[in-house]
Design an enzyme around this catalytic site. Structure first.
Site, mmCIF file in Angstrom:
data_model
loop_
_atom_site.group_PDB
_atom_site.id
_atom_site.type_symbol
_atom_site.label_atom_id
_atom_site.label_comp_id
_atom_site.label_asym_id
_atom_site.label_seq_id
_atom_site.Cartn_x
_atom_site.Cartn_y
_atom_site.Cartn_z
ATOM 1 N N ASN A 253 29.491 34.615 33.030
ATOM 2 C CA ASN A 253 29.668 35.158 34.373
ATOM 3 C C ASN A 253 28.477 35.117 35.311
ATOM 4 O O ASN A 253 28.420 35.938 36.231
ATOM 5 C CB ASN A 253 30.168 36.605 34.264
ATOM 6 C CG ASN A 253 31.656 36.631 33.989
ATOM 7 O OD1 ASN A 253 32.430 36.061 34.739
ATOM 8 N ND2 ASN A 253 32.045 37.246 32.897
ATOM 9 N N ASP B 59 40.807 42.129 27.041
ATOM 10 C CA ASP B 59 39.705 41.570 27.830
ATOM 11 C C ASP B 59 38.458 42.429 27.679
ATOM 12 O O ASP B 59 38.289 43.192 26.709
ATOM 13 C CB ASP B 59 40.159 41.403 29.297
ATOM 14 C CG ASP B 59 39.478 40.238 29.996
ATOM 15 O OD1 ASP B 59 38.329 40.417 30.437
ATOM 16 O OD2 ASP B 59 40.079 39.152 30.092
ATOM 17 N N ASP C 251 39.628 33.026 38.903
ATOM 18 C CA ASP C 251 39.907 34.460 38.965
ATOM 19 C C ASP C 251 40.862 34.781 40.108
ATOM 20 O O ASP C 251 41.346 35.901 40.215
ATOM 21 C CB ASP C 251 38.602 35.239 39.180
ATOM 22 C CG ASP C 251 37.891 35.513 37.867
ATOM 23 O OD1 ASP C 251 38.489 35.275 36.801
ATOM 24 O OD2 ASP C 251 36.732 35.965 37.902
ATOM 25 N N ASP D 161 33.815 33.914 27.899
ATOM 26 C CA ASP D 161 33.501 34.036 29.323
ATOM 27 C C ASP D 161 32.024 33.736 29.566
ATOM 28 O O ASP D 161 31.198 33.739 28.634
ATOM 29 C CB ASP D 161 33.849 35.463 29.776
ATOM 30 C CG ASP D 161 34.191 35.559 31.256
ATOM 31 O OD1 ASP D 161 33.908 34.608 31.998
ATOM 32 O OD2 ASP D 161 34.732 36.608 31.662
HETATM 33 C C1 DGJ Z 1 35.553 37.171 34.560
HETATM 34 C C2 DGJ Z 1 36.848 36.580 34.113
HETATM 35 O O1 DGJ Z 1 37.164 35.463 34.858
HETATM 36 C C3 DGJ Z 1 37.942 37.655 34.192
HETATM 37 O O2 DGJ Z 1 39.193 37.107 33.845
HETATM 38 C C4 DGJ Z 1 37.573 38.787 33.275
HETATM 39 O O3 DGJ Z 1 37.588 38.342 31.954
HETATM 40 C C5 DGJ Z 1 36.192 39.323 33.635
HETATM 41 N N1 DGJ Z 1 35.212 38.277 33.710
HETATM 42 C C6 DGJ Z 1 35.752 40.350 32.646
HETATM 43 O O4 DGJ Z 1 34.501 40.817 32.882
#
Ligand code: DGJ
Length: 736
Positions: free
Chosen positions: A488, A374, A551, A486
């Site tokens: 975020n 990851d 998550d 990902d």
């Molecule tokens: C958010 C993801 O949902 C997690 O599983 C992980 O990959 C983190 N980001 C890593 O920064």
């Protein structure tokens, strides 16, 4: 089958169990007739018996059911399309210029064609096959504005075996001046009057897919995302039925899903007359689309269908459609999603070659098939303050590159996966220092950071080109089989040279990158993740193999999240991990059996720190994984029945069954229980009534032998008195 009657000018779209009909009226407008389950053998509808009186009174309610409701003539209600013409029609005097732009579009039937290879906008361009690739009929109906050189083509692609019609539209400017589109849905759907109970989902980060069912008051109900990704707060699908007239396996349910991962909107307009129409497509907030002379825009699709078997029937139709027609199925050594290990919750940013190698060895020893590293392997990414955007292996973490770890992972018989977040940059990164103008921003205004990161501007072609080069280099250099993609944060200050078009440009950029990478590296699978389940929809599922649902890995919370997910999306694509007994997100302790029984409902992954487990615990993990491998063909490719849902009894009992009824998986997970309340036994579905089934547990013990009829009438004994956290998974096999 698509049928057109040139006398009545009625179109009938006939699917295996449903019909959809509309016609051209006396003024050449395209007007909806009806949609619903077929009653027995397919038959045609002319529309003569449902002729509506419309446009009759000065306060009339815009009752005409235009197939695409556009802003023009009478527009009191929500519309799917709003167009501004910047040029007068040829017959007008120039003195009328002051009235420009003309905000009135009228759609008049001028012809149609039936083709077999039509594609909606943003259809995957990676060239990978889907499970079923047979051609499908598409009806294209041409609608032209009588005064302006502007055409709208309404498209209907049929997948009869799943009662699904994909709807989209194409807009063409045939004139000499630019045309501005102010609102653009992919489709309008009309459901029968009174169909006003809606099922949809809401949520937040770590609480995605929270089911909500509501009786719609009169007025507009909006489901939407105003971000660059699909959203945790809503998901682009709806189920509609008459209030109280549908249930899990009964009643007529209309459904629609958008194949789009950006700023979307579903507007359900429940008129005072009881008419219900749904417009689904681009979110009109901060929306602009300019069509220059000769330009054409093809929208993505709204995937619509109708089920006569309740919400369960609707889910099964979309699941099968997604598995067969949307999900990429490139040739692989196994037809099923591999068991994955991901070290995020085990190590977070604390990566090392030795630590990952140790985890990989333990993962392989318990039966894991795909080992994914990851966040934290690249640039200066030792925490979430730095490094995003610098997609080069960190020599501080991997002094000899990723090669040695990948070789070890492969030697252990696993595939190798790697995390990336290609749409983002930390201000503390080489990429940002070199190109501070490459992020979404408005000059002279603050750039709001979230998780210490900014969003790359995919409205600039050079940005997407740069990221493509970086990822292509990585995939060319290393034997990577899987990337976890990902995303975020939500968008703020969406400034770009693409202007308001950046909302669409971002989605096009992401899809384009994924498609190009998959085309060049057909051996690489992709997982879609956006801080958990922020980007799950039929658009992203066309270029990814699985999605990270949330998550939140707490098994009890996951029961609910996964149940909401299951309304629209198939188990095969639903990544679900077993993590630590003491959950990192909720602080709750859950038994290993609950964690496995819930995670085995999808594409199983392991996220626990294997180094903290003793030999006995590792053996227990191995036994569950071996069991999962024996039943995953049923879970990943079977049909889902939600035998009991949380909202009924606080327990989720589900069944996956192969289409021929020969094997099934029965899974119970109790989330809430109350002393003195006795749940009924869950009656199974879809079994062959006269056949005998054995019911087998994880240890291959036969617990029961019974006929399909007995199991469908009485269920499997042993589950009704169990308390919160109780769970079990059983395998049913038909005896020869
Ligand atoms: C958010 C993801 O949902 C997690 O599983 C992980 O990959 C983190 N980001 C890593 O920064």
């Amino acid at each position: 089958m698509i049928h057109f009657n040139s006398e009545t000018r009625a179109f009938n779209l006939l699917l295996d169990n449903s019909y959809y009909a509309f016609r051209v009226d006396g003024a050449d407008r395209l007007v909806h007739i009806g949609w619903g389950p077929l009653h027995g053998a397919p038959a045609l509808i002319s529309g003569a018996v449902v002729e509506r009186e419309y446009d009759v009174a000065s306060f009339e309610q815009q009752l005409r059911r235009d197939e695409l409701v556009a802003y023009g003539d009478t527009s009191y209600h929500e519309v799917a399309l709003k167009v501004c013409f910047n040029q007068l029609p040829a017959i007008m005097l120039p003195s009328e210029d002051a009235h420009l732009p003309i905000r009135d579009v009228r759609l008049r039937y001028t012809g149609h064609e039936i083709v077999t290879d039509a594609q909606p906008g943003l259809a995957p361009a990676h060239g990978l096959p889907t499970l079923i690739n047979t051609p499908r009929e598409t009806l294209r109906v041409f609608l032209d504005d009588p005064a302006q050189p502007f055409r709208v083509t309404l498209c209907y692609r049929l997948t009869p075996e799943h009662d699904i019609i994909e709807r989209w539209c194409e807009l063409e400017n045939h004139g000499m001046a630019a045309v501005d589109i102010e609102a653009c849905a992919f489709a309008t759907v009309h459901v029968p009057n009174g169909v006003s109970e809606m099922t949809s989902v809401t949520g937040t980060w770590a609480r995605e897919f929270t089911l909500q069912r509501e009786r719609l008051p009169h007025g507009l109900r909006i489901l939407e995302s105003r971000t660059l990704q699909t959203s945790h707060a809503a998901n682009p699908f709806f189920f509609l039925n008459r209030p109280g007239q549908a249930w899990e396996e009964s009643g007529t349910v209309y459904f629609g899903l958008l194949a789009y991962s950006g700023s979307w909107r579903i507007a359900v307009d429940h008129l005072p007359t009881l008419d219900v129409r749904v417009h689904g497509g681009y979110n009109p907030a901060d929306f602009a689309l300019r069509l220059h002379p000769g330009e054409r825009h093809v929208t993505p699709a709204m995937v619509c269908g109708v089920s006569a078997n309740g919400w369960g029937g609707a889910s099964r139709r979309v699941h099968a459609f997604t598995r067969e027609r949307i999900s990429p199925r490139p040739p692989r050594d196994s037809a099923y999603r591999p068991v994955l290990y991901n070290s995020w919750e085990a190590t977070y940013f604390d990566l090392s070659v030795a630590g990952q190698t140790e985890l990989a060895r333990k993962a392989a020893s318990i039966g894991v098939e795909l080992f994914c590293v990851d966040d934290g392997w690249f640039g200066a990414r030792r925490n979430d303050f730095a490094g995003l955007g610098d997609w080069v292996v960190s020599p501080a973490v991997f002094p000899d590159g990723l090669g040695p770890l990948i070789s070890e992972v492969k030697r252990l018989g696993m595939k190798f996966g790697l995390w990336v977040e290609p749409e983002m940059v930390n201000p503390d990164s080489d990429l940002y220092r070199a190109h501070p103008d490459w992020v979404l921003h408005f000059p002279g205004r603050p750039r709001s950071e979230a998780r210490n990161q900014l969003i790359l501007d995919y409205g600039r072609p050079e940005v997407a080109a740069y990221i493509y080069e970086a990822l292509d280099k990585l995939l060319s250099e290393y034997a990577i089989d899987f990337i976890k993609w990902d995303m975020n944060r939500n968008a703020t200050e969406p400034g770009s040279p693409a202007g308001k078009g950046v909302w669409r440009a971002h989605v096009e950029g992401v899809y384009g990158l994924m498609d190009r990478l998959r085309q060049k590296h057909p051996g690489v699978d992709i997982q879609s993740c956006s801080g958990g389940g922020g980007r799950i929809d039929l658009g992203i599922l066309g270029r990814t193999d699985q999605v990270w649902t949330s998550d939140n890995t707490d098994a009890l919370d996951r029961i609910r999240i996964q149940e909401g997910y299951s309304l629209a999306y198939p188990a095969r694509c639903m990544e679900a991990w077993v993590t630590h007994a003491h959950n990192h997100q909720t602080g709750r302790d859950n038994a290993l059996s609950t964690r496995f029984d819930v995670a085995m409902r999808g594409a199983l992954g392991i996220g626990a720190s294997l180094n903290q487990l003793d030999a006995a615990e590792l053996a227990e993990y191995a036994s569950y994984i071996a069991f999962y491998k024996r039943i995953r063909h049923v879970i990943q490719d079977g049909e889902l029945y939600r035998l009991q849902r949380l909202e009924e009894f606080g327990a989720s009992v589900i069944e996956y069954i192969l289409p021929d009824g020969s094997e099934a998986v029965y899974s119970v997970a109790v989330r809430d229980s109350m002393v003195g309340l006795l749940r009924p036994a869950a009656q199974l579905c879809g079994l062959n009534p006269t056949a005998t089934y054995t019911v087998i547990d994880r240890s291959d013990r036969e617990l029961l032998r019974a006929t399909g009829h007995e199991l469908m009438a009485l269920g499997i004994p042993g589950d009704i008195n169990q308390g919160a956290g109780y769970s079990r998974t059983l395998h049913l096999k038909q005896q020869p």
